[in-house]
Design an enzyme around this catalytic site. Structure first.
Site, PDB file in Angstrom:
ATOM      1  N   HIS A 165      -9.906   5.270   9.310  1.00  0.00           N
ATOM      2  CA  HIS A 165      -9.153   4.063   8.969  1.00  0.00           C
ATOM      3  C   HIS A 165      -7.690   4.221   9.366  1.00  0.00           C
ATOM      4  O   HIS A 165      -7.055   3.285   9.828  1.00  0.00           O
ATOM      5  CB  HIS A 165      -9.269   3.848   7.452  1.00  0.00           C
ATOM      6  CG  HIS A 165      -9.109   2.431   7.026  1.00  0.00           C
ATOM      7  ND1 HIS A 165      -9.932   1.420   7.453  1.00  0.00           N
ATOM      8  CD2 HIS A 165      -8.207   1.837   6.198  1.00  0.00           C
ATOM      9  CE1 HIS A 165      -9.549   0.275   6.913  1.00  0.00           C
ATOM     10  NE2 HIS A 165      -8.504   0.510   6.157  1.00  0.00           N
TER      11      HIS A 165
ATOM     12  N   THR B 264     -10.263   9.665   6.643  1.00  0.00           N
ATOM     13  CA  THR B 264     -11.068   8.664   7.350  1.00  0.00           C
ATOM     14  C   THR B 264     -10.389   8.177   8.629  1.00  0.00           C
ATOM     15  O   THR B 264      -9.165   8.260   8.760  1.00  0.00           O
ATOM     16  CB  THR B 264     -11.322   7.423   6.462  1.00  0.00           C
ATOM     17  OG1 THR B 264     -10.116   6.653   6.466  1.00  0.00           O
ATOM     18  CG2 THR B 264     -11.705   7.801   5.062  1.00  0.00           C
TER      19      THR B 264
ATOM     20  N   PHE C  86      10.765  -0.399  13.362  1.00  0.00           N
ATOM     21  CA  PHE C  86       9.552   0.270  12.889  1.00  0.00           C
ATOM     22  C   PHE C  86       9.912   1.310  11.822  1.00  0.00           C
ATOM     23  O   PHE C  86      10.268   2.447  12.126  1.00  0.00           O
ATOM     24  CB  PHE C  86       8.887   0.940  14.089  1.00  0.00           C
ATOM     25  CG  PHE C  86       7.500   1.459  13.837  1.00  0.00           C
ATOM     26  CD1 PHE C  86       6.431   0.590  13.680  1.00  0.00           C
ATOM     27  CD2 PHE C  86       7.257   2.820  13.785  1.00  0.00           C
ATOM     28  CE1 PHE C  86       5.142   1.072  13.465  1.00  0.00           C
ATOM     29  CE2 PHE C  86       5.978   3.318  13.576  1.00  0.00           C
ATOM     30  CZ  PHE C  86       4.917   2.440  13.418  1.00  0.00           C
TER      31      PHE C  86
ATOM     32  N   PHE D 204       0.865  -1.192   0.000  1.00  0.00           N
ATOM     33  CA  PHE D 204       0.000   0.000   0.000  1.00  0.00           C
ATOM     34  C   PHE D 204       0.903   1.244   0.000  1.00  0.00           C
ATOM     35  O   PHE D 204       1.895   1.308   0.738  1.00  0.00           O
ATOM     36  CB  PHE D 204      -0.866   0.000   1.266  1.00  0.00           C
ATOM     37  CG  PHE D 204      -2.162   0.745   1.142  1.00  0.00           C
ATOM     38  CD1 PHE D 204      -3.360   0.078   0.922  1.00  0.00           C
ATOM     39  CD2 PHE D 204      -2.183   2.125   1.243  1.00  0.00           C
ATOM     40  CE1 PHE D 204      -4.557   0.775   0.812  1.00  0.00           C
ATOM     41  CE2 PHE D 204      -3.373   2.826   1.141  1.00  0.00           C
ATOM     42  CZ  PHE D 204      -4.568   2.152   0.927  1.00  0.00           C
TER      43      PHE D 204
ATOM     44  N   VAL E  19       1.418   4.883   6.069  1.00  0.00           N
ATOM     45  CA  VAL E  19      -0.001   5.131   6.324  1.00  0.00           C
ATOM     46  C   VAL E  19      -0.209   6.644   6.300  1.00  0.00           C
ATOM     47  O   VAL E  19       0.401   7.373   7.080  1.00  0.00           O
ATOM     48  CB  VAL E  19      -0.441   4.540   7.676  1.00  0.00           C
ATOM     49  CG1 VAL E  19      -1.967   4.466   7.734  1.00  0.00           C
ATOM     50  CG2 VAL E  19       0.154   3.165   7.912  1.00  0.00           C
TER      51      VAL E  19
ATOM     52  N   ALA F 112      -0.001  -2.092   5.727  1.00  0.00           N
ATOM     53  CA  ALA F 112       0.673  -2.008   7.022  1.00  0.00           C
ATOM     54  C   ALA F 112      -0.010  -2.872   8.080  1.00  0.00           C
ATOM     55  O   ALA F 112       0.639  -3.341   9.015  1.00  0.00           O
ATOM     56  CB  ALA F 112       0.715  -0.550   7.486  1.00  0.00           C
ATOM     57  N   PHE F 113      -1.308  -3.086   7.918  1.00  0.00           N
ATOM     58  CA  PHE F 113      -2.029  -3.917   8.885  1.00  0.00           C
ATOM     59  C   PHE F 113      -1.471  -5.343   8.918  1.00  0.00           C
ATOM     60  O   PHE F 113      -1.542  -6.011   9.959  1.00  0.00           O
ATOM     61  CB  PHE F 113      -3.522  -3.939   8.512  1.00  0.00           C
ATOM     62  CG  PHE F 113      -4.394  -4.561   9.556  1.00  0.00           C
ATOM     63  CD1 PHE F 113      -4.825  -3.828  10.656  1.00  0.00           C
ATOM     64  CD2 PHE F 113      -4.791  -5.889   9.451  1.00  0.00           C
ATOM     65  CE1 PHE F 113      -5.636  -4.408  11.623  1.00  0.00           C
ATOM     66  CE2 PHE F 113      -5.608  -6.472  10.416  1.00  0.00           C
ATOM     67  CZ  PHE F 113      -6.031  -5.729  11.515  1.00  0.00           C
ATOM     68  N   GLU F 114      -0.948  -5.820   7.781  1.00  0.00           N
ATOM     69  CA  GLU F 114      -0.448  -7.195   7.697  1.00  0.00           C
ATOM     70  C   GLU F 114       1.010  -7.325   8.155  1.00  0.00           C
ATOM     71  O   GLU F 114       1.544  -8.442   8.230  1.00  0.00           O
ATOM     72  CB  GLU F 114      -0.568  -7.725   6.266  1.00  0.00           C
ATOM     73  CG  GLU F 114      -1.973  -8.127   5.854  1.00  0.00           C
ATOM     74  CD  GLU F 114      -2.920  -6.971   5.603  1.00  0.00           C
ATOM     75  OE1 GLU F 114      -2.452  -5.927   5.105  1.00  0.00           O
ATOM     76  OE2 GLU F 114      -4.123  -7.092   5.938  1.00  0.00           O
TER      77      GLU F 114
ATOM     78  N   ARG G   3      10.109  11.891   3.884  1.00  0.00           N
ATOM     79  CA  ARG G   3      10.746  10.923   4.796  1.00  0.00           C
ATOM     80  C   ARG G   3      11.176   9.652   4.068  1.00  0.00           C
ATOM     81  O   ARG G   3      11.669   8.713   4.701  1.00  0.00           O
ATOM     82  CB  ARG G   3       9.770  10.567   5.921  1.00  0.00           C
ATOM     83  CG  ARG G   3       9.567  11.733   6.886  1.00  0.00           C
ATOM     84  CD  ARG G   3       8.289  11.595   7.696  1.00  0.00           C
ATOM     85  NE  ARG G   3       8.116  12.695   8.640  1.00  0.00           N
ATOM     86  CZ  ARG G   3       7.749  13.944   8.318  1.00  0.00           C
ATOM     87  NH1 ARG G   3       7.531  14.269   7.043  1.00  0.00           N
ATOM     88  NH2 ARG G   3       7.637  14.872   9.248  1.00  0.00           N
TER      89      ARG G   3
HETATM   90  N1  INI Z   1      -2.532   0.285   4.417  1.00  0.00           N
HETATM   91  C1  INI Z   1      -1.390   0.982   4.439  1.00  0.00           C
HETATM   92  O1  INI Z   1      -0.302   0.389   4.476  1.00  0.00           O
HETATM   93  N2  INI Z   1      -1.437   2.351   4.399  1.00  0.00           N
HETATM   94  C2  INI Z   1      -2.618   3.031   4.367  1.00  0.00           C
HETATM   95  O2  INI Z   1      -2.581   4.290   4.323  1.00  0.00           O
HETATM   96  C3  INI Z   1      -3.834   2.305   4.349  1.00  0.00           C
HETATM   97  N3  INI Z   1      -5.106   3.009   4.309  1.00  0.00           N
HETATM   98  O3  INI Z   1      -5.121   4.228   4.345  1.00  0.00           O
HETATM   99  O4  INI Z   1      -6.153   2.370   4.240  1.00  0.00           O
HETATM  100  C4  INI Z   1      -3.763   0.884   4.379  1.00  0.00           C
HETATM  101  N4  INI Z   1      -4.871   0.131   4.346  1.00  0.00           N
HETATM  102  C5  INI Z   1      -4.864  -1.291   4.065  1.00  0.00           C
HETATM  103  C6  INI Z   1      -4.582  -2.155   5.307  1.00  0.00           C
HETATM  104  O5  INI Z   1      -3.247  -2.032   5.719  1.00  0.00           O
HETATM  105  C7  INI Z   1      -4.859  -3.626   5.023  1.00  0.00           C
HETATM  106  O6  INI Z   1      -4.000  -4.085   4.005  1.00  0.00           O
HETATM  107  C8  INI Z   1      -6.291  -3.899   4.601  1.00  0.00           C
HETATM  108  O7  INI Z   1      -7.198  -3.360   5.540  1.00  0.00           O
HETATM  109  C9  INI Z   1      -6.540  -5.440   4.516  1.00  0.00           C
HETATM  110  O8  INI Z   1      -6.346  -6.068   5.780  1.00  0.00           O
END
Ligand code: INI
Length: 162
Positions: free
Chosen positions: A90, A88, A115, A24, A83, A58-60, A129
């Site tokens: 999110h 939002t 990190f 992402f 991110v 980043a969530f993964e 950055r």
């Molecule tokens: N993932 C990111 O790495 N950066 C972001 O800004 C972002 N936004 O804004 O939504 C983002 N979303 C995806 C998330 O990390 C997961 O891959 C997704 O929710 C599936 O689990």
């Protein structure tokens, strides 16, 4: 008598380091990965002792970092992501989960997991950055991984029950 001082050096020649990177915002995260690889090479980490694993976002990062740290094949893991706040809520979930999950992966595995995740208000701030005027946070996260891996190698062994 002076106290024993522990500090990791920046010699990467004997280290195995894994990078886990989120796709992402890939234009930014590729630049962070390039910065991290540049750092590893400059500090002597061999190319065949490095790996780059891509995940969707980043969530993964935490679950992948945890899996790789648990393999026993690496001395440290560098997490890379970007991110951007946008409009939002999110952002807060993704950035917060990445930060707390990466912390937990390090504590649970006992390995340094650093990190290199940008959490910015705008894409411009992220660009600054990722090799712009504010440096490259991927490079910095890789440097911290080298220092921490060498620090851990020099510390007394942890007791099995700690
Ligand atoms: N993932 C990111 O790495 N950066 C972001 O800004 C972002 N936004 O804004 O939504 C983002 N979303 C995806 C998330 O990390 C997961 O891959 C997704 O929710 C599936 O689990």
């Amino acid at each position: 008598m002076s106290p024993q001082v522990y500090e990791g050096n920046l010699d990467g020649r004997d280290l195995r380091i894994a990078i886990v990177a989120a796709r992402f915002n890939e234009t930014i995260t590729r630049r962070l990965v390039d910065g991290a690889l540049d750092c590893l090479r400059r500090h002597g980490v061999r190319d065949d002792a490095c790996s780059v694993t891509w995940v969707p976002g980043a969530f993964e990062l935490p679950v992948a970092a945890s899996r790789i740290a648990g393999s026993g094949d690496v001395d440290a893991v560098v997490c890379i992501g970007c991110v951007v706040r946008g409009e939002t809520p999110h952002f807060d979930y993704v950035a917060g989960s990445a930060a707390s999950g990466i912390t937990r992966a390090g504590l649970d595995s006992g390995l340094p997991i650093t990190f290199g995740v940008l959490t910015t208000d705008t894409a411009d701030q992220a660009g600054a950055r990722a090799g712009g005027k504010a440096g490259n946070k991927g490079f910095e996260a890789a440097l911290a991984a080298i220092e921490m891996a060498n620090l851990f190698a020099s510390l007394p062994k942890a007791r099995p029950d700690v």
